[in-house]
Design a protein around this motif. Structure first.
Motif, short mmCIF file in Angstrom:
data_model
loop_
_atom_site.label_atom_id
_atom_site.label_comp_id
_atom_site.label_asym_id
_atom_site.label_seq_id
_atom_site.Cartn_x
_atom_site.Cartn_y
_atom_site.Cartn_z
N GLN A 71 -18.79 113.61 30.34
CA GLN A 71 -20.12 112.71 29.49
C GLN A 71 -21.46 114.21 29.36
O GLN A 71 -20.89 115.22 29.41
N ALA A 73 -23.89 115.34 28.52
CA ALA A 73 -25.48 116.40 28.54
C ALA A 73 -26.13 117.17 28.08
O ALA A 73 -26.02 117.00 26.70
N GLN A 102 -20.39 122.21 34.85
CA GLN A 102 -20.81 122.15 33.07
C GLN A 102 -20.20 122.90 31.73
O GLN A 102 -21.17 124.31 32.81
N SER B 34 -29.87 107.51 31.33
CA SER B 34 -28.96 108.34 32.31
C SER B 34 -27.42 107.66 31.88
O SER B 34 -27.24 106.31 31.55
N GLN B 42 -17.94 103.43 32.80
CA GLN B 42 -18.83 103.80 32.47
C GLN B 42 -20.07 103.28 31.97
O GLN B 42 -19.45 102.31 31.37
N GLN B 114 -30.24 112.10 35.35
CA GLN B 114 -28.78 112.27 34.10
C GLN B 114 -28.04 112.11 34.11
O GLN B 114 -27.04 111.42 33.07
N ASN B 115 -27.19 112.66 34.91
CA ASN B 115 -26.26 112.65 34.61
C ASN B 115 -25.56 112.02 36.13
O ASN B 115 -25.59 112.67 37.58
#
Lengths: 123, 123
Positions: A71, A73, A102, B34, B42, B114-115
């Motif tokens: 994803q 970020a 990350q 988010s 997804q 957020q993720n």
């Protein structure tokens, strides 16, 4: 495929190829503020992370990636969850694992690992 | 325990208690930007995420957390990898799973997701 997905897949392939070939070379993928949590043991910074990885109690290791989910970020980062299996030394019993990364870009545009959490999937 | 670890543990407990009790209420933990990747599907934004979670093909679910590992991340965020097991409906066979979260604070100081990447650990 979105750009962050391309970066994620290329990174994951490169990471495990390097890990399985010569894991001391993984230092190039970390920076001084990078964090690794390996089986709940924490390391901060390239030197400490490479020392941790180099001293893991096996000689040979082979990772096989099952899934990669990525994803975008905050701060132009990429958030990744990998699941897979690994074989150590001459064991014939693969161990399932999960690893969350990350990735962030340094000022020169190179991607590096900001956050890294590795867990074996036991039980 | 560092502040980010306290937030991570409190969040994880609250998240799965809510999930197992009334998962439509999880919307309070997400925002419009988010992202959820659930078994590689997804969803973006609170509405889409809650719809995905509410329509998962089981009525009852019970999560049992095995490990929580957290790290501080960029932009005052918290990076978390959870491993655990879950039981759905009347099955007696727990399924292993991994879930990676990134938490961020909104302007009011509330933590939100957020993720979020969820994967069953199969094979």
């Amino acid at each position: 495929m979105a750009a962050f997905e391309v970066v994620a897949k290329q990174f994951v392939t490169h990471y495990y190829t390097t890990f399985d070939g010569d894991r001391k070379s993984l230092g190039a993928l970390y920076r001084d503020n990078s964090m690794l949590t390996f089986e709940s043991a924490q390391s901060l910074g390239t030197g400490s992370i490479v020392e941790k990885l180099a001293n893991l109690p096996f000689q040979k290791v082979q990772h096989q990636v099952t899934t990669i989910d990525a994803q975008p970020a905050a701060s132009n980062s990429i958030f990744i969850l990998v699941t897979g299996q690994l074989l150590v030394d001459d064991s014939e019993h693969p161990l399932g694992y999960s690893q969350a990364f990350q990735l962030t870009q340094d000022p020169a545009g190179s991607w590096f690992v900001q956050n890294d959490v590795f867990k074996l999937n036991l039980g």
